[in-house]
Write a protein that holds these residues in place. Structure first.
Motif, PDB file in Angstrom:
ATOM      1  N   ASP A  63       0.401   1.242  35.086  1.00  0.00           N
ATOM      2  CA  ASP A  63       1.428   0.915  34.100  1.00  0.00           C
ATOM      3  C   ASP A  63       2.611   1.879  34.063  1.00  0.00           C
ATOM      4  O   ASP A  63       3.760   1.426  33.976  1.00  0.00           O
ATOM      5  CB  ASP A  63       0.784   0.801  32.712  1.00  0.00           C
ATOM      6  N   PRO A  64       2.406   3.215  34.113  1.00  0.00           N
ATOM      7  CA  PRO A  64       3.583   4.101  34.109  1.00  0.00           C
ATOM      8  C   PRO A  64       4.490   3.873  35.315  1.00  0.00           C
ATOM      9  O   PRO A  64       5.718   3.924  35.188  1.00  0.00           O
ATOM     10  CB  PRO A  64       2.959   5.506  34.138  1.00  0.00           C
ATOM     11  N   ILE A  65       3.894   3.618  36.483  1.00  0.00           N
ATOM     12  CA  ILE A  65       4.702   3.354  37.673  1.00  0.00           C
ATOM     13  C   ILE A  65       5.460   2.045  37.501  1.00  0.00           C
ATOM     14  O   ILE A  65       6.645   1.946  37.840  1.00  0.00           O
ATOM     15  CB  ILE A  65       3.816   3.291  38.934  1.00  0.00           C
ATOM     16  N   LEU A  66       4.787   1.028  36.971  1.00  0.00           N
ATOM     17  CA  LEU A  66       5.431  -0.259  36.729  1.00  0.00           C
ATOM     18  C   LEU A  66       6.597  -0.111  35.769  1.00  0.00           C
ATOM     19  O   LEU A  66       7.693  -0.637  36.013  1.00  0.00           O
ATOM     20  CB  LEU A  66       4.410  -1.255  36.173  1.00  0.00           C
ATOM     21  N   MET A  67       6.394   0.613  34.662  1.00  0.00           N
ATOM     22  CA  MET A  67       7.455   0.784  33.673  1.00  0.00           C
ATOM     23  C   MET A  67       8.645   1.534  34.261  1.00  0.00           C
ATOM     24  O   MET A  67       9.802   1.269  33.910  1.00  0.00           O
ATOM     25  CB  MET A  67       6.910   1.510  32.442  1.00  0.00           C
ATOM     26  N   PHE A  68       8.375   2.481  35.159  1.00  0.00           N
ATOM     27  CA  PHE A  68       9.460   3.218  35.808  1.00  0.00           C
ATOM     28  C   PHE A  68      10.351   2.275  36.606  1.00  0.00           C
ATOM     29  O   PHE A  68      11.580   2.317  36.498  1.00  0.00           O
ATOM     30  CB  PHE A  68       8.871   4.297  36.715  1.00  0.00           C
ATOM     31  N   VAL A  87       3.480  -8.824  37.194  1.00  0.00           N
ATOM     32  CA  VAL A  87       4.215  -8.942  35.938  1.00  0.00           C
ATOM     33  C   VAL A  87       5.656  -8.465  36.126  1.00  0.00           C
ATOM     34  O   VAL A  87       6.526  -8.750  35.296  1.00  0.00           O
ATOM     35  CB  VAL A  87       3.507  -8.147  34.820  1.00  0.00           C
ATOM     36  N   GLY A  88       5.922  -7.790  37.237  1.00  0.00           N
ATOM     37  CA  GLY A  88       7.286  -7.412  37.576  1.00  0.00           C
ATOM     38  C   GLY A  88       8.196  -8.614  37.753  1.00  0.00           C
ATOM     39  O   GLY A  88       9.427  -8.468  37.802  1.00  0.00           O
ATOM     40  N   LEU A  89       7.622  -9.812  37.860  1.00  0.00           N
ATOM     41  CA  LEU A  89       8.424 -11.039  37.952  1.00  0.00           C
ATOM     42  C   LEU A  89       9.340 -11.208  36.745  1.00  0.00           C
ATOM     43  O   LEU A  89      10.398 -11.842  36.846  1.00  0.00           O
ATOM     44  CB  LEU A  89       7.504 -12.261  38.072  1.00  0.00           C
TER      45      LEU A  89
END
Length: 255
Positions: A116-121, A165-167
């Motif tokens: 999740d932290p990498i995704l949010m970045f 979810v990055g979509l």
């Protein structure tokens, strides 16, 4: 439980053991890289939540080299988006950054081996790049305009490469691009040739570049994982024959 799962995935990359997972590979490859750079040897079994790491060097995977660095940048990205582009207000930007810094969920997520932290970045990076690109609309095809447009594509690939979810950020950037192009099409002082150049630039930076990077992530994924592992059975016999240690390794498999 999630830390156990993604920690094991990171160990697979360090040991170059093939596995199958529902998420794209970028985030897990970065977890494995963080562990490798911090001296973790990939031998911890990650069997169940709560197991003691004991002598295993888990610090790099859990935070110091990756997650806390990424989480720290989130506050800076939020501040930049608010201050430079959206509200242009220092108090509003500071409030946004402090809300994120002291958010219990973000603090908790940044302490464990999670995607999740990498995704949010990458999500926040895509938003920042998008609004910075919009701010360069008065000087199209300049170096800064190309830079922010290309960086938007890179961040889109990063967000999609960590979790599907990055979509959602792809949808956000897509809607913004459609609005931008519609506005340009209605500009009667702009020739159709120039409009075509704008369209081509966005196809190149926001479609082709992210797709190329996303494909490259899987190329790296399959190159690293060249040993037989728990994911073999999900793939064809021809693919299994390429994995070191598999019963079919180097066996000729007819079509």
């Amino acid at each position: 439980w999630d830390e156990t799962h993604f920690g094991k995935m990171g160990s697979y990359y360090i040991n170059r053991t093939f596995f199958f997972d529902v998420h794209p590979p970028l985030g897990k490859m970065l977890i494995g890289l963080a562990g490798y750079l911090s001296g973790y040897d990939g031998t911890f079994p990650f069997q169940k939540p709560g197991d003691k790491y004991e002598q295993h060097n888990y610090v790099g995977m859990r935070g110091v080299r990756l997650y806390r660095l990424v989480s720290s940048w989130l506050a800076l990205l939020c501040f930049s988006v608010q201050m430079l582009e959206l509200s242009k207000s220092v108090p509003a930007a500071l409030l946004t950054a402090f809300i994120l810094i002291f958010d219990t969920g973000c603090i908790t997520l940044s302490q464990y081996i999670l995607l999740d932290p990498i995704l949010m970045f990458f999500l926040m990076g895509a938003v920042l790049s998008m609004v910075r690109s919009n701010s360069c609309a008065d000087r199209p095809f300049s170096a800064s305009w190309w830079f922010w447009l290309s960086l938007t594509g890179v961040n889109l690939a990063g967000a999609m490469g960590v979790k599907f979810v990055g979509l959602f950020v792809v949808l956000l950037v897509g809607l913004n691009t459609i609005y931008d192009l519609w506005d340009l099409l209605g500009n009667l002082s702009l020739s159709l040739v120039m409009f075509g150049k704008h369209l081509l630039a966005r196809v190149l930076c926001l479609i082709l570049l992210p797709l190329a990077l996303y494909t490259a992530m899987f190329a790296v994924h399959f190159t690293i994982l060249n040993k037989s592992g728990p994911g073999d059975g999900f793939f064809s016999s021809a693919f299994q024959s390429q994995l070191i240690g598999n019963n079919l390794h180097n066996v000729s498999v007819p079509e």
